[in-house]
Design an enzyme around this catalytic site. Structure first.
Site, PDB file in Angstrom:
ATOM      1  N   TYR A   1      -4.200  12.197   0.686  1.00  0.00           N
ATOM      2  CA  TYR A   1      -3.335  11.339  -0.150  1.00  0.00           C
ATOM      3  C   TYR A   1      -2.126  11.964  -0.905  1.00  0.00           C
ATOM      4  O   TYR A   1      -1.264  11.544  -0.840  1.00  0.00           O
ATOM      5  CB  TYR A   1      -4.148  10.619  -1.379  1.00  0.00           C
ATOM      6  CG  TYR A   1      -3.646   9.576  -2.151  1.00  0.00           C
ATOM      7  CD1 TYR A   1      -3.883   8.537  -1.991  1.00  0.00           C
ATOM      8  CD2 TYR A   1      -2.886   9.959  -3.154  1.00  0.00           C
ATOM      9  CE1 TYR A   1      -3.515   7.022  -2.631  1.00  0.00           C
ATOM     10  CE2 TYR A   1      -2.281   8.827  -3.955  1.00  0.00           C
ATOM     11  CZ  TYR A   1      -2.542   7.730  -3.869  1.00  0.00           C
ATOM     12  OH  TYR A   1      -2.103   6.510  -4.439  1.00  0.00           O
TER      13      TYR A   1
ATOM     14  N   SER B   1     -13.247   1.542  -7.477  1.00  0.00           N
ATOM     15  CA  SER B   1     -14.533   1.966  -8.527  1.00  0.00           C
ATOM     16  C   SER B   1     -14.186   3.062  -9.275  1.00  0.00           C
ATOM     17  O   SER B   1     -14.810   2.782 -10.850  1.00  0.00           O
ATOM     18  CB  SER B   1     -15.867   2.375  -7.676  1.00  0.00           C
ATOM     19  OG  SER B   1     -15.434   3.494  -6.993  1.00  0.00           O
TER      20      SER B   1
ATOM     21  N   GLY C   1     -16.599   3.973  -3.089  1.00  0.00           N
ATOM     22  CA  GLY C   1     -16.441   4.790  -1.773  1.00  0.00           C
ATOM     23  C   GLY C   1     -15.770   3.769  -0.625  1.00  0.00           C
ATOM     24  O   GLY C   1     -15.453   3.825   0.041  1.00  0.00           O
TER      25      GLY C   1
ATOM     26  N   ASP D   1      -4.141   0.581  -9.541  1.00  0.00           N
ATOM     27  CA  ASP D   1      -5.530   0.255  -9.606  1.00  0.00           C
ATOM     28  C   ASP D   1      -5.895  -0.157 -11.037  1.00  0.00           C
ATOM     29  O   ASP D   1      -6.585  -1.188 -11.504  1.00  0.00           O
ATOM     30  CB  ASP D   1      -6.498   1.266  -9.317  1.00  0.00           C
ATOM     31  CG  ASP D   1      -6.222   1.796  -7.945  1.00  0.00           C
ATOM     32  OD1 ASP D   1      -5.714   1.014  -7.086  1.00  0.00           O
ATOM     33  OD2 ASP D   1      -6.722   2.722  -7.237  1.00  0.00           O
TER      34      ASP D   1
ATOM     35  N   GLU E   1       0.731  -1.346   0.221  1.00  0.00           N
ATOM     36  CA  GLU E   1      -0.150   0.024  -0.110  1.00  0.00           C
ATOM     37  C   GLU E   1       0.884   1.315   0.022  1.00  0.00           C
ATOM     38  O   GLU E   1       1.771   1.402   0.733  1.00  0.00           O
ATOM     39  CB  GLU E   1      -0.859  -0.097   1.273  1.00  0.00           C
ATOM     40  CG  GLU E   1      -2.284   0.495   1.215  1.00  0.00           C
ATOM     41  CD  GLU E   1      -3.102  -0.690   0.086  1.00  0.00           C
ATOM     42  OE1 GLU E   1      -3.222  -0.209  -1.127  1.00  0.00           O
ATOM     43  OE2 GLU E   1      -3.257  -1.561   0.575  1.00  0.00           O
TER      44      GLU E   1
END
Length: 428
Positions: free
Chosen positions: A255, A151, A146, A203, A44
């Site tokens: 972020y 998504s 979310g 992603d 991550e």
């Protein structure tokens, strides 16, 4: 018993999005395409540091029905957006974008809201020299919004393979990894520049390049991938995903701040990225203490410690899965895998400070109910956690997490089981 969020079949998803297309846009689409959400097993906040990560594609997908247009207009409708005010029968609002006017976020031509994702993909592909037509597109999805399960990238990648199909770009062949990598790069540009979300490339790579039954070892320093067999069912295990329902936002500055600190720390250390540091540690040419002692800023030290140790955890988990594939993931190997997940969460919570009360509780409650290991997944600040559990006890673990959330006064979580699925493709 806590219900698990089901994934739509291709037939169900295609039927839903075709019906939406006919109702909101009229007529028939040229086809239907779908792209998966993703869950990151480990690794991550490493992708924008040229590091390693290990995502897998979910069976939960975003479906798009798309029809090429002869002009440079995009008309867009989503089942996840509210019905148009006063529209007969609750018809969904249709948004319209001039593709020749699309520009980066914050500029005069910025695209407002969710259409920035598909319009951004068209903008990025055109910028790469591909002949992208205008289009009508309808979107429907069973990827939880979310939840930190990508998504937004699922929308981008579904539109990318659709535009590849109607535009004859020749990049989305099922075995054309190089072409799919180019599509993924366009999707990253769309998200970074047009949608204004400073994410890394994990992603989009997962949504376009994963294979069924595998996790994807992605080296973001060069974009290379290795397919890692990942068959938990053979070992009687399951990967339980807990959507905490805590709001998950990547565009509120948190972020971006993490990314800025990592870049400033790399500059202070005189390296191009923190991956260089991680590789030096792995090679034994320096130590973590020596590296951290060269940084005067405590925030930089904590962020660097997470990134370089997380890259090492990715390597270690790949080694475990490779040495104990499928049914062999038991005993000591299973304990090692669980400990790596636990260590990742501790690092994300303490050194990177991207967890939250809901994520911490999901992890703690899952472990207390028998999970072999658990961690938050995704960018953090809300979203989802994952727990490596015995398949037979997945519902029991979910119930325990749900009870813990109720006792804490949190919103009721949702659950799904992550089974490694295939990449974006035409479905009808």
């Amino acid at each position: 018993m806590s219900a698990l969020l089901p994934a739509w079949t291709d037939a169900e998803g295609a039927a839903r999005v075709r019906a939406l297309f006919a109702d909101a846009l009229g007529g028939e689409p040229d086809g239907v395409w779908a792209a998966p959400g993703r869950v990151n097993l480990i690794g991550e906040h490493t992708d924008y540091n040229d590091g390693l990560c290990l995502p897998l594609a979910l069976p939960h997908r975003t479906f798009v029905a798309l029809r090429a247009r002869p002009d440079r207009t995009a008309r867009l409708v989503s089942a996840q957006e509210g019905a148009a005010s006063g529209a007969a029968g609750g018809r969904r609002a249709v948004r319209e974008v001039d593709l020749d006017g699309v520009a980066p976020a914050g500029s005069a031509g910025a695209v407002d809201g969710w259409p920035a994702y598909p319009a951004g993909v068209a903008w990025a592909l055109a910028g790469d020299g591909h002949p992208v037509p205008g289009f009508d597109v309808a979107v429907d999805s069973c990827v939880p919004y979310g939840a930190g399960l990508s998504s937004s990238a699922a929308i981008e990648c579904a539109v990318a393979v659709a535009l590849d199909g109607v535009g004859g770009l020749g990049l989305a062949g099922p075995d054309d990894d190089a072409g799919r990598a180019r599509l993924a790069a366009a999707c990253v540009r769309a998200e970074n520049e047009v949608a204004g979300a400073p994410t890394g490339g994990m992603d989009q790579a997962a949504s376009l390049r994963c294979r069924s039954g595998h996790a994807l070892l992605l080296d973001t320093s060069d974009g290379s991938v290795t397919q890692i067999p990942f068959d938990l069912a053979a070992a009687g295990l399951a990967l339980l995903v807990v959507d905490t329902r805590a709001e998950h936002r990547l565009v509120d500055g948190q972020y971006a701040r993490r990314r800025e600190v990592c870049e400033s720390a790399a500059a202070a250390l005189g390296v191009a990225s923190l991956r260089v540091v991680a590789d030096a540690l792995a090679a034994g040419t320096t130590t973590l203490t020596e590296v951290l002692d060269r940084l005067a800023d405590d925030e930089q030290r904590r962020r660097v410690r997470h990134v370089v140790t997380e890259i090492e955890r990715v390597r270690a988990l790949v080694d475990v899965l490779s040495a104990a594939p499928g049914a062999a993931l038991t005993g000591t190997a299973l304990a090692e895998a669980g400990a790596l997940l636990d260590g990742s969460h501790a690092s994300l919570a303490e050194d990177y400070e991207v967890s939250c009360d809901e994520l911490d509780l999901a992890v703690t409650a899952a472990r207390a109910a028998g999970a072999h290991g658990a961690r938050m997944t995704g960018g953090g600040f809300g979203g989802s956690a994952i727990a490596l559990v015995d398949a037979a006890s997945a519902a029991e673990v979910a119930d325990a997490v749900e009870r813990a959330f109720a006792a804490a006064g949190f919103a009721r979580p949702e659950f799904l089981v992550a089974e490694p699925a295939g990449a974006a493709a035409p479905v009808g």
